[in-house]
Design a protein around this motif. Structure first.
Motif, PDB file in Angstrom:
ATOM      1  N   ASP A  12      42.131   1.501  15.571  1.00 13.72           N
ATOM      2  CA  ASP A  12      41.079   1.392  14.557  1.00 13.72           C
ATOM      3  C   ASP A  12      41.655   1.261  13.148  1.00 13.72           C
ATOM      4  N   GLY A  13      42.947   1.548  13.020  1.00 11.14           N
ATOM      5  CA  GLY A  13      43.598   1.501  11.714  1.00 11.14           C
ATOM      6  C   GLY A  13      44.488   0.287  11.575  1.00 11.14           C
ATOM      7  N   LEU A  14      45.775   0.529  11.320  1.00 14.21           N
ATOM      8  CA  LEU A  14      46.730  -0.570  11.135  1.00 14.21           C
ATOM      9  C   LEU A  14      47.365  -1.000  12.449  1.00 14.21           C
ATOM     10  N   ASP A  15      47.091  -0.266  13.507  1.00 15.22           N
ATOM     11  CA  ASP A  15      47.489  -0.658  14.877  1.00 15.22           C
ATOM     12  C   ASP A  15      48.993  -0.892  15.000  1.00 15.22           C
ATOM     13  N   GLY A  16      49.783  -0.136  14.251  1.00 14.40           N
ATOM     14  CA  GLY A  16      51.237  -0.245  14.380  1.00 14.40           C
ATOM     15  C   GLY A  16      51.833  -1.512  13.817  1.00 14.40           C
ATOM     16  N   ARG A  17      51.075  -2.293  13.064  1.00 15.80           N
ATOM     17  CA  ARG A  17      51.583  -3.570  12.550  1.00 15.80           C
ATOM     18  C   ARG A  17      52.423  -3.383  11.286  1.00 15.80           C
ATOM     19  N   ILE A  18      52.390  -2.191  10.710  1.00 14.81           N
ATOM     20  CA  ILE A  18      53.107  -1.901   9.469  1.00 14.81           C
ATOM     21  C   ILE A  18      54.004  -0.690   9.689  1.00 14.81           C
ATOM     22  N   SER A  19      55.237  -0.765   9.174  1.00 16.89           N
ATOM     23  CA  SER A  19      56.132   0.392   9.180  1.00 16.89           C
ATOM     24  C   SER A  19      56.211   0.954   7.766  1.00 16.89           C
ATOM     25  N   LEU A  20      56.365   2.268   7.667  1.00 16.87           N
ATOM     26  CA  LEU A  20      56.423   2.921   6.363  1.00 16.87           C
ATOM     27  C   LEU A  20      57.813   3.460   6.088  1.00 16.87           C
ATOM     28  N   GLU A  21      58.355   3.164   4.921  1.00 15.67           N
ATOM     29  CA  GLU A  21      59.547   3.869   4.477  1.00 15.67           C
ATOM     30  C   GLU A  21      59.194   5.331   4.236  1.00 15.67           C
ATOM     31  N   PRO A  22      60.091   6.257   4.545  1.00 15.07           N
ATOM     32  CA  PRO A  22      59.798   7.683   4.304  1.00 15.07           C
ATOM     33  C   PRO A  22      59.391   7.973   2.861  1.00 15.07           C
ATOM     34  N   ASP A  23      60.063   7.334   1.905  1.00 12.71           N
ATOM     35  CA  ASP A  23      59.721   7.575   0.503  1.00 12.71           C
ATOM     36  C   ASP A  23      58.338   7.034   0.166  1.00 12.71           C
ATOM     37  N   ALA A  24      57.953   5.928   0.810  1.00  7.09           N
ATOM     38  CA  ALA A  24      56.618   5.365   0.576  1.00  7.09           C
ATOM     39  C   ALA A  24      55.549   6.308   1.112  1.00  7.09           C
ATOM     40  N   ARG A  25      55.797   6.873   2.263  1.00  4.66           N
ATOM     41  CA  ARG A  25      54.853   7.829   2.866  1.00  4.66           C
ATOM     42  C   ARG A  25      54.703   9.054   1.966  1.00  4.66           C
ATOM     43  N   LYS A  26      55.819   9.532   1.448  1.00  4.43           N
ATOM     44  CA  LYS A  26      55.786  10.704   0.560  1.00  4.43           C
ATOM     45  C   LYS A  26      55.023  10.393  -0.717  1.00  4.43           C
ATOM     46  N   LEU A  27      55.206   9.192  -1.273  1.00  5.92           N
ATOM     47  CA  LEU A  27      54.554   8.822  -2.514  1.00  5.92           C
ATOM     48  C   LEU A  27      53.044   8.691  -2.332  1.00  5.92           C
ATOM     49  N   ILE A  28      52.619   8.186  -1.192  1.00  7.47           N
ATOM     50  CA  ILE A  28      51.181   8.103  -0.903  1.00  7.47           C
ATOM     51  C   ILE A  28      50.571   9.500  -0.913  1.00  7.47           C
ATOM     52  N   ILE A  29      51.276  10.443  -0.297  1.00 11.83           N
ATOM     53  CA  ILE A  29      50.776  11.820  -0.223  1.00 11.83           C
ATOM     54  C   ILE A  29      50.720  12.450  -1.614  1.00 11.83           C
ATOM     55  N   LEU A  30      51.802  12.290  -2.385  1.00 15.22           N
ATOM     56  CA  LEU A  30      51.849  12.914  -3.708  1.00 15.22           C
ATOM     57  C   LEU A  30      50.817  12.329  -4.664  1.00 15.22           C
ATOM     58  N   SER A  31      50.523  11.035  -4.518  1.00 18.43           N
ATOM     59  CA  SER A  31      49.578  10.390  -5.430  1.00 18.43           C
ATOM     60  C   SER A  31      48.124  10.615  -5.032  1.00 18.43           C
ATOM     61  N   SER A  32      47.907  11.190  -3.852  1.00 19.70           N
ATOM     62  CA  SER A  32      46.534  11.343  -3.354  1.00 19.70           C
ATOM     63  C   SER A  32      45.811  12.540  -3.945  1.00 19.70           C
ATOM     64  N   GLY A  33      46.574  13.521  -4.451  1.00 19.74           N
ATOM     65  CA  GLY A  33      45.938  14.727  -4.977  1.00 19.74           C
ATOM     66  C   GLY A  33      45.209  15.534  -3.922  1.00 19.74           C
ATOM     67  N   GLY A  34      45.649  15.446  -2.651  1.00 19.57           N
ATOM     68  CA  GLY A  34      44.993  16.188  -1.581  1.00 19.57           C
ATOM     69  C   GLY A  34      43.734  15.536  -1.058  1.00 19.57           C
TER      70      GLY A  34
END
Length: 461
Positions: A199-221
């Motif tokens: 239902d989401g990205l269906d595994g078509r995209i890989s995330l760099e660890p730093d990119a994943r961390k930045l998404i979390i930090l920028s989300s504000g919870g």
């Protein structure tokens, strides 16, 4: 179209949606949990015996009293709307959803009438009102009969404190469910699920660890914010991969580009970040203080608003422990008004740092509150005769002795015993210095002064 017809149409469309329509939905909508067990980060309020779990049971299935009204209170993106939908779907009740931001009084009346008609037909309804703090007290009062008579299962959502959100009569009929801001672990689970899910990205995209961390930090919870950032960054990474003929890898640069284009400060953020700044300065965390002040400035906050918060904190939380902190804060406010941004950043941060590292004491604030409480409690003694004016309003009466009996301390080496408080509260003590900064020196002096004032004769003859 009636609300009932709209509901029926929505239900039909949900069951027969084409794959294309599903893909066109935002990622945050596609990744909504399908049942309460899938909700991440709210285990405490969704445990098996919790009120929400009982509300989500089929009508008549529970042997205990089922709550008829609930207020879901928490920050944005914690699942308030999702939980309301799941309570309705799992209990097989109809769902009528309104937003207090844009719904009119007529629409609220129509919703209540529809729920009453459904009730007469034996159908149960969940009436969900988002952002209910936007409703006036009169509009909230319209809900009371439906809640009292159980014409609906009432669920409301708000980001505001319950005591300031609902009218007392309505609040007393609701259970309060506090949804907590999602932590890093919860956001990680949500992002990983969205990346892998069909239902989401269906595994078509890989995330760099730093990119994943930045998404979390920028989300504000905020889970919705995190998924919106993920979707936009994934789109950028996918287009780049197509152009380069490589596998799609989402990088930190993709996230930064997206975050720079997202709204940076909502009304809620404005007050929350101001609160975080003050509490960081009060807690003497200089790094956090610098961070919140800078983040507010980067979000476009008025530097004069920040300067005023720093002045208040210097007065209330530093006080006499280091009186120079207030002078620094006031000077910074004057500098902000004179030079403006971006140059105002440095003097403003200088004041933030000065208040954060200063020794702390709220003794002045507590003294003010204690005196205010006595006055509000009726302790309004008359001004002692020897303190009254002899020459009219504003007279400070500096003579050594007057016909009122006043004694000028300057004529007695700087101190003379006499009563200054009104009769009846002459022994009141409001200011209690803390063992911090300058107040460590003030405390012994004040104790000695009070002992001298209370020994022997305390009124002027």
């Amino acid at each position: 179209m009636s609300i009932e017809a709209r509901y029926a149409g929505d239900a039909a469309n949900t069951s027969g949606e084409s794959e294309q329509n599903v893909i066109l939905k935002p990622l945050a909508d596609r990744m909504r949990p399908k049942n309460l067990d899938d909700v991440i980060g709210q285990d405490e309020v969704l445990e098996p015996s919790s009120p929400l779990r009982i509300m989500a049971q089929m009508p008549g299935a529970s042997q205990v009293v089922v709550p008829g009204a609930a207020l879901l209170y928490g920050p944005p993106g914690t699942g308030k709307t999702t939980i309301a939908h799941l309570v309705a779907s799992q209990s097989h009740r109809r769902m009528i959803e309104l937003s207090a931001v844009d719904s009119q009084v007529d629409e609220l009346r129509s919703a209540l009438s529809a729920a009453e008609r459904l009730k007469r037909r034996g159908e149960e309804t969940v009436l969900f009102i988002d952002e209910i703090h936007r409703y006036s007290r009169e509009e909230q009062d319209m809900l009371l009969p439906a809640v009292e008579k159980r014409l609906v299962t009432f669920i409301a959502a708000t980001t505001e404190a319950p005591s300031s959100t609902l009218a007392p009569a309505l609040l007393s009929r609701c259970i309060i469910v506090h949804l907590h801001q999602l932590g890093i672990n919860g956001l990680e689970q949500i992002i990983d699920r969205a990346v892998a899910s069909p239902d989401g990205l269906d595994g078509r995209i890989s995330l760099e660890p730093d990119a994943r961390k930045l998404i979390i930090l920028s989300s504000g919870g905020d889970a919705r914010h995190a998924l919106t950032t993920l979707e936009a960054a994934a789109s950028r990474a996918s287009h780049r991969a197509q152009d380069e003929g490589t596998d799609a890898l989402l990088t930190s640069d993709d996230v930064r580009t997206v975050v720079d284009n997202l709204p940076s400060c909502s009304v809620e953020d404005h007050y929350d970040m101001a609160s975080a700044l003050v509490k960081s300065m009060r807690g003497s965390d200089v790094d956090a203080s610098i961070y919140w002040a800078t983040r507010m400035l980067e979000a476009g906050e008025d530097p004069q608003f920040i300067a005023r918060r720093v002045i208040v904190c210097a007065a209330e939380d530093v006080g006499m422990a280091q009186p120079q902190a207030l002078q620094t804060a006031v000077s910074a406010a004057q500098a902000v008004a004179l030079v403006g941004m971006p140059d105002a950043r440095v003097p403003l941060l200088e004041a933030v740092i000065a208040v954060a590292i200063a020794p702390k004491s709220d003794a002045v604030l507590q003294a003010a509150l204690a005196a205010k409480a006595d006055i509000a409690g009726g302790k309004l003694g008359i001004v002692p005769m020897h303190l009254r004016s002899t020459k009219g309003f504003g007279d400070s009466s500096t003579s050594a002795s007057t016909d009122t009996g006043y004694r000028n301390p300057h004529d007695f080496g700087g101190f003379v015993r006499q009563q200054y408080l009104p009769y009846g509260i002459e022994d009141a003590q409001y200011y209690h210095p803390k063992h911090s900064g300058m107040e460590t020196k003030i405390a012994p002096w004040l104790e000695q002064y009070r002992e001298a004032s209370q020994s022997g004769q305390t009124t002027a003859d």
